[in-house]
Design a protein around this motif. Sequence first.
Motif, PDB file in Angstrom:
ATOM      1  N   SER A   1      86.481  21.219  21.793  1.00 23.81           N
ATOM      2  CA  SER A   1      85.068  21.607  21.690  1.00 23.81           C
ATOM      3  C   SER A   1      84.209  20.991  22.776  1.00 23.81           C
ATOM      4  CB  SER A   1      84.528  21.199  20.308  1.00 23.81           C
ATOM      5  OG  SER A   1      84.665  19.797  20.112  1.00 23.81           O
ATOM      6  N   ALA A   2      84.628  19.859  23.341  1.00 24.17           N
ATOM      7  CA  ALA A   2      83.830  19.229  24.403  1.00 24.17           C
ATOM      8  C   ALA A   2      83.850  20.034  25.687  1.00 24.17           C
ATOM      9  CB  ALA A   2      84.337  17.814  24.663  1.00 24.17           C
ATOM     10  N   SER A   3      84.759  20.991  25.806  1.00 28.01           N
ATOM     11  CA  SER A   3      84.833  21.793  27.026  1.00 28.01           C
ATOM     12  C   SER A   3      83.567  22.607  27.236  1.00 28.01           C
ATOM     13  CB  SER A   3      86.051  22.720  26.960  1.00 28.01           C
ATOM     14  OG  SER A   3      87.237  21.988  26.766  1.00 28.01           O
ATOM     15  N   TYR A   4      82.954  23.052  26.147  1.00 23.20           N
ATOM     16  CA  TYR A   4      81.724  23.847  26.252  1.00 23.20           C
ATOM     17  C   TYR A   4      80.632  23.048  26.958  1.00 23.20           C
ATOM     18  CZ  TYR A   4      77.731  26.687  24.765  1.00 23.20           C
ATOM     19  OH  TYR A   4      76.593  27.463  24.738  1.00 23.20           O
ATOM     20  N   TRP A   5      80.452  21.791  26.552  1.00 18.19           N
ATOM     21  CA  TRP A   5      79.398  20.963  27.141  1.00 18.19           C
ATOM     22  C   TRP A   5      79.771  20.526  28.557  1.00 18.19           C
ATOM     23  CZ3 TRP A   5      75.321  21.750  24.450  1.00 18.19           C
ATOM     24  CH2 TRP A   5      75.431  21.964  23.077  1.00 18.19           C
ATOM     25  N   ALA A   6      81.059  20.368  28.821  1.00 16.86           N
ATOM     26  CA  ALA A   6      81.478  20.047  30.185  1.00 16.86           C
ATOM     27  C   ALA A   6      81.152  21.198  31.130  1.00 16.86           C
ATOM     28  CB  ALA A   6      82.972  19.729  30.209  1.00 16.86           C
ATOM     29  N   LEU A   7      81.476  22.426  30.712  1.00 10.20           N
ATOM     30  CA  LEU A   7      81.168  23.590  31.545  1.00 10.20           C
ATOM     31  C   LEU A   7      79.668  23.773  31.698  1.00 10.20           C
ATOM     32  CD1 LEU A   7      82.102  26.049  33.121  1.00 10.20           C
ATOM     33  CD2 LEU A   7      82.229  27.316  30.978  1.00 10.20           C
ATOM     34  N   ALA A   8      78.907  23.553  30.633  1.00 13.65           N
ATOM     35  CA  ALA A   8      77.448  23.681  30.721  1.00 13.65           C
ATOM     36  C   ALA A   8      76.866  22.659  31.700  1.00 13.65           C
ATOM     37  CB  ALA A   8      76.825  23.508  29.338  1.00 13.65           C
ATOM     38  N   GLY A   9      77.363  21.417  31.657  1.00  7.18           N
ATOM     39  CA  GLY A   9      76.864  20.399  32.576  1.00  7.18           C
ATOM     40  C   GLY A   9      77.166  20.725  34.029  1.00  7.18           C
ATOM     41  N   VAL A  10      78.381  21.216  34.290  1.00  7.90           N
ATOM     42  CA  VAL A  10      78.743  21.567  35.669  1.00  7.90           C
ATOM     43  C   VAL A  10      77.927  22.761  36.150  1.00  7.90           C
ATOM     44  CG1 VAL A  10      80.623  22.285  37.168  1.00  7.90           C
ATOM     45  CG2 VAL A  10      81.048  20.615  35.370  1.00  7.90           C
ATOM     46  N   MET A  11      77.707  23.742  35.296  1.00  6.76           N
ATOM     47  CA  MET A  11      76.914  24.905  35.684  1.00  6.76           C
ATOM     48  C   MET A  11      75.461  24.522  35.940  1.00  6.76           C
ATOM     49  SD  MET A  11      78.529  27.798  33.119  1.00  6.76           S
ATOM     50  CE  MET A  11      77.422  29.091  33.660  1.00  6.76           C
ATOM     51  N   ILE A  12      74.930  23.597  35.163  1.00  3.60           N
ATOM     52  CA  ILE A  12      73.562  23.117  35.406  1.00  3.60           C
ATOM     53  C   ILE A  12      73.482  22.434  36.765  1.00  3.60           C
ATOM     54  CG2 ILE A  12      71.844  21.432  34.646  1.00  3.60           C
ATOM     55  CD1 ILE A  12      72.685  22.094  31.764  1.00  3.60           C
ATOM     56  N   TRP A  13      74.484  21.621  37.079  1.00  5.22           N
ATOM     57  CA  TRP A  13      74.481  20.891  38.348  1.00  5.22           C
ATOM     58  C   TRP A  13      74.516  21.836  39.540  1.00  5.22           C
ATOM     59  CZ3 TRP A  13      77.770  19.945  42.552  1.00  5.22           C
ATOM     60  CH2 TRP A  13      77.448  18.833  43.327  1.00  5.22           C
TER      61      TRP A  13
END
Length: 342
Positions: free
Chosen positions: A170-182
Amino acid sequence: MTTTQTRPRQETPREVRPHGKTPLYKRERPLWMLLPGGVLMLAVIVVPLLVGVYIAMLDLDQYTLRQWFSAPFVGLTNFVEAFTDSPLLHSIWISVSLSVLVTAVTVPIGVAAAISTQNRFPGRGLVRSIYLIPYVLPAFVVGTFFRTMLQPQGVVNTVFGADVLWLNGSASYWALAGVMIWTSWPFVYLLSLAGLQAVDNEVHEAAALDGVTWWAKLRYIVFPYLRGPLSLAVIISILHNINNFTLPFVLFGIPLPSSVEVMPVLTYIASFQSFRFGLSAAMAICSLVIVAVPLFVYLRAVKLDTGDDAGPTRKQRRADRATLDTAALAAPAAADIEGARA
């Protein structure tokens, strides 16, 4: 004493255009100049779209690929299977939620970065260049870089003293969101900076002389100038994030965790791993419809065709014609009345 009687000036009605005659605003436009662009649009957009719709109605897989257009016609079966027997609805939710979340976070970051570099200060050019680094880096490089950092023994877990599986679960969702924000906020920064350049210096000087607070200046001076650029930034950011394929593909690999199974990667898996080309074409058409919704809303909101050179609408032309007809019929009667008074 002689009294001079003045007759009221009679307005001459405009000439009524005969029905069926081409209006002037249409006759002045050389529409033949649109032919090269129309041919190019037909070849690049319309024809591939029609071919994709036709393929979505075929049972095209690795067994019938050699037949191509002679493959069995199945109608809407691929669309039904895409919504019932495949994780397409889940992928739509993941893609749309990620896009909205990333856009909602990147807009204030981009606006704040643009405001921070609007005024002159030593090293402003260097700061602006640093802000653009996440935007100019290729998505493949960014995905590889963060894939290394988000390993179980990577930099992120070492710095925060955590033991989180960022690339699985489930942490993959927030990892992808953080990278996309960056990677996405510099685009909003660029459009916001372009909007701020349109603010006249005299407006800032008048606000300073009137003793306007910084919040009132942002609310009543800066933000109205940013309405157009931010609208464009939001719609492009949403469309780009929904269609982002390279970043999740490189960051997580194949197969993706269920929490980051976005639509472009799902379509790729159905086409080039399962070899269900008809099913993948149906998924691509569904993705196109989803992408067209925010684009249609944006075009309706900004009304791009309301320039000064735009001709009147059909309703306006009908109203003008009725007014002219009424004036033409009333003109002889008004002339007889004035003659009788004289």
